[in-house]
Write a protein that holds these residues in place. Sequence first.
Motif, PDB file in Angstrom:
ATOM      1  N   ASP A 134       0.848  -1.279   0.053  1.00  0.00           N
ATOM      2  CA  ASP A 134       0.004   0.081   0.126  1.00  0.00           C
ATOM      3  C   ASP A 134       0.839   1.297   0.032  1.00  0.00           C
ATOM      4  OD1 ASP A 134      -1.730   2.130   0.375  1.00  0.00           O
ATOM      5  OD2 ASP A 134      -2.667   1.268   2.037  1.00  0.00           O
ATOM      6  N   VAL A 135       0.876   1.902  -1.195  1.00  0.00           N
ATOM      7  CA  VAL A 135       1.734   3.213  -1.193  1.00  0.00           C
ATOM      8  C   VAL A 135       1.103   4.667  -1.381  1.00  0.00           C
ATOM      9  CG1 VAL A 135       3.508   1.942  -2.588  1.00  0.00           C
ATOM     10  CG2 VAL A 135       1.984   2.932  -3.768  1.00  0.00           C
ATOM     11  N   THR A 136      -0.053   4.416  -0.793  1.00  0.00           N
ATOM     12  CA  THR A 136      -0.932   5.531  -0.859  1.00  0.00           C
ATOM     13  C   THR A 136      -0.541   6.868  -0.145  1.00  0.00           C
ATOM     14  OG1 THR A 136      -2.914   3.927  -0.614  1.00  0.00           O
ATOM     15  CG2 THR A 136      -3.354   6.522  -0.151  1.00  0.00           C
ATOM     16  N   GLU A 137       0.149   6.681   0.967  1.00  0.00           N
ATOM     17  CA  GLU A 137       0.933   8.001   1.725  1.00  0.00           C
ATOM     18  C   GLU A 137       2.202   8.330   0.937  1.00  0.00           C
ATOM     19  OE1 GLU A 137      -0.486   9.084   3.990  1.00  0.00           O
ATOM     20  OE2 GLU A 137      -1.785   7.221   4.450  1.00  0.00           O
ATOM     21  N   ALA A 138       2.912   7.561   0.200  1.00  0.00           N
ATOM     22  CA  ALA A 138       3.936   8.136  -0.519  1.00  0.00           C
ATOM     23  C   ALA A 138       3.446   8.742  -1.653  1.00  0.00           C
ATOM     24  CB  ALA A 138       4.824   7.152  -0.886  1.00  0.00           C
ATOM     25  N   TYR A 139       2.495   8.075  -2.291  1.00  0.00           N
ATOM     26  CA  TYR A 139       1.887   8.782  -3.607  1.00  0.00           C
ATOM     27  C   TYR A 139       1.056  10.017  -3.422  1.00  0.00           C
ATOM     28  CZ  TYR A 139      -1.405   9.439  -7.478  1.00  0.00           C
ATOM     29  OH  TYR A 139      -2.030  10.057  -8.478  1.00  0.00           O
ATOM     30  N   LEU A 140       0.426  10.245  -2.235  1.00  0.00           N
ATOM     31  CA  LEU A 140      -0.104  11.416  -2.090  1.00  0.00           C
ATOM     32  C   LEU A 140       1.223  12.612  -1.811  1.00  0.00           C
ATOM     33  CD1 LEU A 140      -2.943  10.593   0.352  1.00  0.00           C
ATOM     34  CD2 LEU A 140      -3.117  11.093  -2.167  1.00  0.00           C
ATOM     35  N   MET A 141       2.067  11.969  -1.124  1.00  0.00           N
ATOM     36  CA  MET A 141       2.998  13.274  -0.867  1.00  0.00           C
ATOM     37  C   MET A 141       3.697  13.608  -2.056  1.00  0.00           C
ATOM     38  SD  MET A 141       5.304  12.245   2.648  1.00  0.00           S
ATOM     39  CE  MET A 141       6.762  12.502   2.024  1.00  0.00           C
ATOM     40  N   ARG A 142       3.987  12.753  -2.794  1.00  0.00           N
ATOM     41  CA  ARG A 142       4.612  13.231  -4.234  1.00  0.00           C
ATOM     42  C   ARG A 142       3.561  13.867  -4.777  1.00  0.00           C
ATOM     43  NH1 ARG A 142       6.408   7.976  -5.475  1.00  0.00           N
ATOM     44  NH2 ARG A 142       4.746   7.735  -7.243  1.00  0.00           N
ATOM     45  N   LYS A 143       2.478  13.773  -4.994  1.00  0.00           N
ATOM     46  CA  LYS A 143       1.375  14.619  -5.882  1.00  0.00           C
ATOM     47  C   LYS A 143       1.448  16.029  -5.190  1.00  0.00           C
ATOM     48  CE  LYS A 143      -3.174  14.542  -7.655  1.00  0.00           C
ATOM     49  NZ  LYS A 143      -2.988  15.999  -8.028  1.00  0.00           N
ATOM     50  N   ALA A 144       1.553  15.968  -3.705  1.00  0.00           N
ATOM     51  CA  ALA A 144       1.363  17.395  -3.203  1.00  0.00           C
ATOM     52  C   ALA A 144       2.560  18.159  -3.470  1.00  0.00           C
ATOM     53  CB  ALA A 144       1.416  17.334  -1.550  1.00  0.00           C
ATOM     54  N   LEU A 145       3.657  17.487  -3.611  1.00  0.00           N
ATOM     55  CA  LEU A 145       4.885  18.151  -4.003  1.00  0.00           C
ATOM     56  C   LEU A 145       4.873  18.748  -5.432  1.00  0.00           C
ATOM     57  CD1 LEU A 145       7.435  18.413  -2.247  1.00  0.00           C
ATOM     58  CD2 LEU A 145       8.485  16.597  -3.679  1.00  0.00           C
ATOM     59  N   ALA A 146       4.399  17.928  -6.137  1.00  0.00           N
ATOM     60  CA  ALA A 146       4.151  18.245  -7.657  1.00  0.00           C
ATOM     61  C   ALA A 146       3.173  19.534  -7.621  1.00  0.00           C
ATOM     62  CB  ALA A 146       3.795  17.051  -8.620  1.00  0.00           C
ATOM     63  N   ASP A 147       2.266  19.300  -7.044  1.00  0.00           N
ATOM     64  CA  ASP A 147       1.199  20.495  -7.159  1.00  0.00           C
ATOM     65  C   ASP A 147       1.699  21.835  -6.672  1.00  0.00           C
ATOM     66  OD1 ASP A 147      -0.744  18.657  -8.080  1.00  0.00           O
ATOM     67  OD2 ASP A 147      -2.000  18.729  -6.302  1.00  0.00           O
ATOM     68  N   SER A 148       2.577  21.797  -5.470  1.00  0.00           N
ATOM     69  CA  SER A 148       3.085  22.724  -4.774  1.00  0.00           C
ATOM     70  C   SER A 148       4.225  23.378  -5.924  1.00  0.00           C
ATOM     71  CB  SER A 148       3.976  22.307  -3.543  1.00  0.00           C
ATOM     72  OG  SER A 148       5.083  23.359  -3.237  1.00  0.00           O
ATOM     73  N   GLU A 149       5.132  22.421  -6.326  1.00  0.00           N
ATOM     74  CA  GLU A 149       5.705  23.012  -7.654  1.00  0.00           C
ATOM     75  C   GLU A 149       5.121  24.031  -8.501  1.00  0.00           C
ATOM     76  OE1 GLU A 149       9.158  21.190  -8.418  1.00  0.00           O
ATOM     77  OE2 GLU A 149       9.569  22.330 -10.205  1.00  0.00           O
ATOM     78  N   GLN A 150       4.119  23.326  -9.181  1.00  0.00           N
ATOM     79  CA  GLN A 150       3.461  23.833 -10.159  1.00  0.00           C
ATOM     80  C   GLN A 150       2.886  25.468  -9.553  1.00  0.00           C
ATOM     81  OE1 GLN A 150       3.317  23.181 -13.139  1.00  0.00           O
ATOM     82  NE2 GLN A 150       1.759  24.937 -13.441  1.00  0.00           N
ATOM     83  N   HIS A 151       2.461  25.532  -8.247  1.00  0.00           N
ATOM     84  CA  HIS A 151       1.688  26.420  -7.775  1.00  0.00           C
ATOM     85  C   HIS A 151       2.730  27.691  -7.773  1.00  0.00           C
ATOM     86  CE1 HIS A 151      -0.129  29.117  -5.002  1.00  0.00           C
ATOM     87  NE2 HIS A 151       0.778  28.817  -3.883  1.00  0.00           N
ATOM     88  N   PHE A 152       3.887  27.316  -7.547  1.00  0.00           N
ATOM     89  CA  PHE A 152       5.051  28.367  -7.306  1.00  0.00           C
ATOM     90  C   PHE A 152       5.412  28.746  -8.749  1.00  0.00           C
ATOM     91  CE2 PHE A 152       5.276  26.889  -2.906  1.00  0.00           C
ATOM     92  CZ  PHE A 152       4.930  28.116  -2.320  1.00  0.00           C
ATOM     93  N   ARG A 153       5.365  27.534  -9.505  1.00  0.00           N
ATOM     94  CA  ARG A 153       5.850  28.110 -10.929  1.00  0.00           C
ATOM     95  C   ARG A 153       4.906  29.063 -11.536  1.00  0.00           C
ATOM     96  NH1 ARG A 153       9.698  25.543 -14.005  1.00  0.00           N
ATOM     97  NH2 ARG A 153      10.166  24.078 -12.515  1.00  0.00           N
ATOM     98  N   SER A 154       3.756  28.818 -11.371  1.00  0.00           N
ATOM     99  CA  SER A 154       2.846  29.820 -11.782  1.00  0.00           C
ATOM    100  C   SER A 154       3.041  31.165 -11.306  1.00  0.00           C
ATOM    101  CB  SER A 154       1.168  29.191 -12.124  1.00  0.00           C
ATOM    102  OG  SER A 154       1.030  28.782 -10.743  1.00  0.00           O
ATOM    103  N   LEU A 155       3.125  31.093 -10.079  1.00  0.00           N
ATOM    104  CA  LEU A 155       3.314  32.358  -9.111  1.00  0.00           C
ATOM    105  C   LEU A 155       4.454  33.135  -9.778  1.00  0.00           C
ATOM    106  CD1 LEU A 155       2.776  31.960  -5.308  1.00  0.00           C
ATOM    107  CD2 LEU A 155       1.348  33.312  -6.718  1.00  0.00           C
ATOM    108  N   ALA A 156       5.529  32.277  -9.953  1.00  0.00           N
ATOM    109  CA  ALA A 156       6.887  33.131 -10.330  1.00  0.00           C
ATOM    110  C   ALA A 156       6.628  33.654 -11.800  1.00  0.00           C
ATOM    111  CB  ALA A 156       7.898  31.970 -10.356  1.00  0.00           C
ATOM    112  N   ASN A 157       5.476  32.962 -12.607  1.00  0.00           N
ATOM    113  CA  ASN A 157       5.331  33.494 -13.860  1.00  0.00           C
ATOM    114  C   ASN A 157       4.529  34.503 -14.256  1.00  0.00           C
ATOM    115  OD1 ASN A 157       7.674  32.028 -14.863  1.00  0.00           O
ATOM    116  ND2 ASN A 157       6.346  30.259 -14.988  1.00  0.00           N
TER     117      ASN A 157
END
Length: 616
Positions: free
Chosen positions: A48-71
Amino acid sequence: MREGRTVGLSNHVVLITADGQRRHVADSAAPIRDARGDVQGAVLVFRDVTEAYLMRKALADSEQHFRSLANAGLALIWTADARGDRDYFNEPWLAFTGQPFEAQRGDGWLQGMHPEDRLAWRAAFEAAARVQGDYRVEYRLRHADGDYRWVLEQARPRRDSDGLFIGYVGHCLDVTHEKAADAEIERLAYHDALTGLPNRVLFRDRLEQALAHVHRSGRHGAVLFLDLDQFKRINDVYGHSLGDVVLVEMAQRLRGLLREGDTVARLGGDEFVVLLGDLAGEAETAAAQAMNVAEKVRASIEQPVWHEGLSLMLATSIGVRLLSRDVEDIDDVMRTADMAMYRAKAEGRNRVAFFEAAMQASLLHRYELEQDLRAALRLGQFELWVQAQFEGGAKMNGAEALVRWRHPVRGLVSPAEFIPIAEETGLIVPLGAWVLRSACEAIRALQGAGRSLRISVNVSARQFLEHDFIAQVREILEQSGADPSRLTLELTESVLIDSFDVVAGRMRELHALGIRFSLDDFGTGYSSLAYLKRLPLSELKIDRSFVRDVPADPEDAALVEGIIAVAHLLHLDVVAEGVETPEQQQFLRAAGCGSFQGFLLHRPQPIDDWLKDVFG
Ligand SMILES: Nc1nc2c(ncn2[C@@H]2O[C@@H]3COP(=O)(O)O[C@H]4[C@@H](O)[C@H](n5cnc6c(=O)[nH]c(N)nc65)O[C@@H]4COP(=O)(O)O[C@H]3[C@H]2O)c(=O)[nH]1
């Protein structure tokens, strides 16, 4: 598996648990082998990798969030590593510079910075980097359109999640418009709106720098103080807009004459100053250099200004003050250059005069006189003297009032010395009123005794142009009860030069009261028949300087005869001043002069003594 390797099958299997939750499952399979090593089956492992999966997704979302802020905004954002090499530029940066990331990474982006700004940028960056601190700096960055724009770069240290310094993050804002606005504000604050030349504030600043340079280098500098002769007249006669044209033209000529490092400023009105830097170390050579420039300036201003068919002639009087190591105070420089300019004027205009140490002494003397003069009226130190005037042979027909100043230390000070100071300080107004009142009281006393003698009173330009001069005269006449026809006001030609129409109007008004007018110093100035005719004059005075050398000097003799002829033509009385010898009187009488004043006939004496003599 057939080859006997363990393999991951899928990370993305989503299983629904019995209670309905979605779980992310990673699975893998490993072969089971028999003793010979042949694959007999497989072990399937599900994690069961649900926790790791959710963490990775949150990270990717956050990166996307800051990238769009920066741009999102207008800021040009970048990051750099600990060595300062840039490793990220946001989209606005890439769009602004028009260069691909690959070309700009590391220190490639520096190619876009204006070469003149690189040193300053590097200094700011390195100073901050040494202490891992913030910095802000402005520089020009090349825009995709090829032009440079001013940007303000602000940066702060970048740290990892453990707080370790890993470089910088910064952003730049395009401040080109602000810079232009600042430059315009500065231009307005430090420049003269009409001519665009530096103004007094900026000039003083430059003078301060120049003086510092003189102190450091031991070389000389110089200040040229100029005032346009006749400018006021052009303004009065042709109006201010033509006056402005003249000033702009003069500014251009001055600028054209001088070197890059020199400063030309307009102090206001028709006053300009020039600052020459970096003259020779040797005083005499420096003085010669300054003189050379001053002379060039003088000659250039002398050239007529052509405007819409008019040719206007100007001239300038220039005062020169050298800047040397022993000069400390810029106010002193300005004052002494101004003084030298006044001397140039006094010596006949359209010339150059140097400030000399002797002038310093006379400045001091003058300053002291000025102080004392202010108190003199209050302390009753003025006395009224008179010098009698004679008609024909020896018949006294009046007297000229002459003021005296009895200074407690200096004794009797000549009006020739203090009247100009009184004029400049404005003290002439109350002083002149005092003289006029005393003279009118004497007229009244003479009337009372049945003596119809006239008294002439000198009125200076400033006094005559005072707004309430006419009211003052009326009041004094009323209070004293003097007969206006016994009062003569003596004006000098200088009163007429500046504001002819105003003066003529006032004269007519006073003349209507019965007051006579006499033109003093006739022949020394600009008088022309054309305008003498337009004035309600009763009398011309022949200046002492012309009388002095007659009959010996044929030129003066001719001049005096000319003046008398003019007077007759205009039906004016003529009074010769400064008659010291019987020969002079004889000559003057033969030439047609009617009245005489001078040491030959009467030496000035206090008015009370004179009145006593008159009353016998
Ligand atoms: N060498 C010589 N000099 C003679 C002779 N006869 C008269 N003088 C002097 O010549 C000056 C004549 O006055 P000014 O030309 O109006 O020149 C006057 C006048 O312009 C001005 N001034 C005098 N009093 C007043 C005043 O109350 N108000 C104003 N505004 N100016 C005044 O000061 C000037 C000088 O006045 P002062 O020193 O009193 O000098 C007087 C007088 O003393 C002579 O035979 N030989």
